[in-house]
Design an enzyme around this catalytic site. Structure first.
Site, short mmCIF file in Angstrom:
data_model
loop_
_atom_site.label_atom_id
_atom_site.label_comp_id
_atom_site.label_asym_id
_atom_site.label_seq_id
_atom_site.Cartn_x
_atom_site.Cartn_y
_atom_site.Cartn_z
N ASP A 33 4.45 35.56 19.39
CA ASP A 33 4.85 35.24 20.35
C ASP A 33 5.63 36.14 21.36
OD1 ASP A 33 6.84 32.46 20.94
OD2 ASP A 33 7.43 34.09 22.44
N ALA A 81 2.06 28.68 22.30
CA ALA A 81 2.08 29.00 23.15
C ALA A 81 1.64 28.69 24.48
CB ALA A 81 1.77 30.85 22.39
N ALA A 82 2.02 28.80 25.54
CA ALA A 82 2.26 28.48 26.50
C ALA A 82 2.60 28.32 27.83
CB ALA A 82 1.63 26.83 26.69
N THR A 124 -0.75 17.83 25.07
CA THR A 124 0.28 17.31 25.85
C THR A 124 -0.44 16.25 26.27
OG1 THR A 124 1.69 17.29 27.84
CG2 THR A 124 -0.28 18.41 27.62
N GLU A 126 0.31 14.95 29.14
CA GLU A 126 0.08 15.05 30.37
C GLU A 126 -1.19 15.16 30.52
OE1 GLU A 126 3.15 16.83 32.23
OE2 GLU A 126 4.73 16.84 30.24
#
Ligand code: NAD
Ligand code: TYD
Length: 338
Positions: A33, A81-82, A124, A126
Site C-alpha cells: 500500500d 489499490a486505487a 466496480t 460504476e
C-alpha cells in the site's frame, strides 16, 4: 497460500485482510500500500503483530515496488489499490489514470511474468454507467458506459486485466461490486460522512434533489464474495456482487439521522455533482450460482450496525476528519522503517 493484497490499508482492503487472517489460518498476507490519504495503518492496528501478516509501502504503478512485494513469491494477488472517490476524480483525474490504469497493468504484468499467480482485480459496477428508473439491473454482459473519470479509469483497468487473461492466459478474475458501507470507510463517502456529520451536529450535504439510487452492500459481504472469487472463480470471468438493496440517497440520509437521533434540519440540499449517475443496481446471480456465495446482511441491519460502529469508534474517525491521522501514520511509518 501466499497472498499479496494491494491497497490493504484502505476501507475494503483492510476488512478483507482481517477476514482472510481469521478464516484462512494457513495463509500469509503481504499488504502493498502506498499510504495515500485513504490508506490508514489504524485500519489494521489489530493485526499488525500477526506473524502471517506483513506490510510493504509501495506504489502498484511502480514495477520495482511490485517486484519488492513479490520477492518471496506469490500464489495470488487481490488488487484493491486505487483512487476511489468520484468527486476527487472530477477535481483532478491524473492520479486516477496512473494508479487505476497504469497500476493495474503493472500488477497483471508482474503476475504474467511470475506465472501461476491468480489475480483478482476488484473493479466496480460504476464501469456500466447509470441506469434509468425502469431499467433492469446490470449483468456481467452489460455494456461499459462509465461517466466519471473515476469510473472511466476503473473501466480501462478492468478491460486491461481481462485482456491479459485473453492475450497471455494470465489467471485473472474480475469482480464488479455495488456501493459498500461498513467500518473503516473514509468519511468522504456518503454513509460515513453522513453518520459522523450527524454525530457532530454538522450539515448533511445532499447533492441535488437526493433522489439518486445506489445499491448497497455491507463490506463484509463484499469481502466474503472476493474470497469466494479467489478460491472458486473461473479464470477470465467477471462476477457482479451486490445485495439487491437499492435505496434513494435521501432515504439513506434520513435513516441515518433517525438512528443517530440528530435533527432532520441538518439535511441540506447542495449543488449537484456534474454528470451525477442517477441509478446503479447489479444482479449478483452469476456469483451466487457459480461461487456459492450469498450476502448475509440486510441493509437495515447492516446500516444500524455500521452506525453503532462509528458511534463507538470516534477514536478512529475524529483524527481522520481533523487530519491528525496523517501525523500518526507518519510516526507509525518512521518507527517501522528507522
Ligand atoms: P479506499 O480509497 O478506501 O482505499 C484505497 C487504498 O489503496 C488505500 O489504502 C490507498 O493508500 C491505496 N492506494 C492508492 N493508490 C495506491 C498505489 N498507487 N499503490 C498502492 N496502494 C495505493 O478504497 P476502497 O473503498 O477500499 O476501494 C477498494 C477497491 O474497491 C477500489 O479498487 C475500488 O475501486 C473498489 N470498489 C469500491 C467500492 C466502494 O463502494 N468503496 C465499490 C466497488 C468497488
Ligand atoms: P459516494 O459515497 O461518493 O459513492 P459513489 O459516487 O461512488 O456512488 O456517493 C454515494 C451517493 O451519495 C452518490 O449518489 C453521491 C451522493 N452524495 C451526496 O449526496 N452527498 C455527499 O456528500 C456525498 C459524498 C455523496
Amino acid at each position: 497460500m501466499r497472498l499479496l493484497v494491494t491497497g490493504g490499508m484502505g476501507f475494503i482492503g483492510s476488512n478483507f485482510v482481517r477476514l482472510v487472517l481469521r478464516e484462512r489460518p494457513s495463509w500469509t498476507v503481504i499488504n502493498l500500500d502506498l499510504l495515500t490519504y485513504a490508506g490508514n495503518p489504524a485500519n489494521l492496528a489489530d493485526v499488525e503483530r500477526e506473524p502471517r501478516y506483513s506490510f510493504v509501502r509501495g506504489d502498484i504503478a511502480n514495477a520495482a515496488d511490485v517486484r519488492r512485494a513479490l520477492v518471496a513469491g506469490c500464489d495470488a494477488i487481490v488488487n484493491f489499490a486505487a483512487e476511489t472517490h468520484v468527486d476527487r476524480s472530477i477535481e483532478s483525474s491524473e492520479i486516477f489514470l496512473r494508479t487505476n490504469v497504469v497500476g493495474t497493468t503493472t500488477l497483471v504484468e508482474a503476475a504474467r511474468a511470475l506465472g501461476r499467480c491468480r489475480v483478482v482485480h476488484v473493479s466496480t459496477d460504476e464501469v456500466y454507467g447509470a441506469l434509468g428508473p425502469d431499467d433492469p439491473p446490470f449483468t456481467e454482459t452489460s455494456r461499459f458506459a462509465p461517466t466519471s473519470p473515476y469510473a472511466a479509469t476503473k473501466g480501462a483497468a478492468d478491460l486491461l486485466a481481462l485482456a491479459y487473461a485473453r492475450t497471455f492466459g494470465t489467471d485473472v478474475v474480475v469482480t464488479r461490486c455495488s456501493n459498500n458501507y461498513g467500518p473503516y470507510q473514509f468519511p468522504e463517502k456518503l454513509v460515513p460522512l453522513m453518520i459522523t456529520n450527524a454525530i457532530e451536529g454538522k450539515r448533511l450535504p445532499v447533492y441535488g434533489d437526493g433522489l439518486q439510487v445506489r445499491d448497497w452492500i455491507h463490506v463484509e459481504d463484499h469481502c466474503t464474495g472476493l474470497l469466494a472469487a479467489l478460491e472458486h472463480g473461473r479464470a477470465g470471468q467477471e462476477y457482479n456482487f451486490g445485495a439487491r438493496a437499492e435505496r434513494i440517497n435521501l432515504d439513506v440520509v434520513r435513516r441515518i439521522v433517525g438512528l443517530i437521533g440528530a435533527s432532520p434540519d441538518l439535511v441540506a440540499h447542495v449543488a449537484d455533482r456534474p454528470a451525477h449517475d442517477r441509478r446503479y443496481a447489479v444482479l449478483p446471480d452469476k456469483a451466487e450460482r457459480e461461487l456459492g456465495w450469498r450476502p448475509r446482511r440486510s441493509f437495515d441491519e447492516g446500516l444500524a450496525e455500521t452506525v453503532r460502529w462509528y458511534v463507538g469508534n470516534e477514536r478512529w474517525w475524529r483524527p481522520v476528519k481533523d487530519g491528525s491521522y496523517r501525523d500518526f501514520y507518519r510516526r507509525w511509518y518512521e518507527e517501522r522503517t528507522a
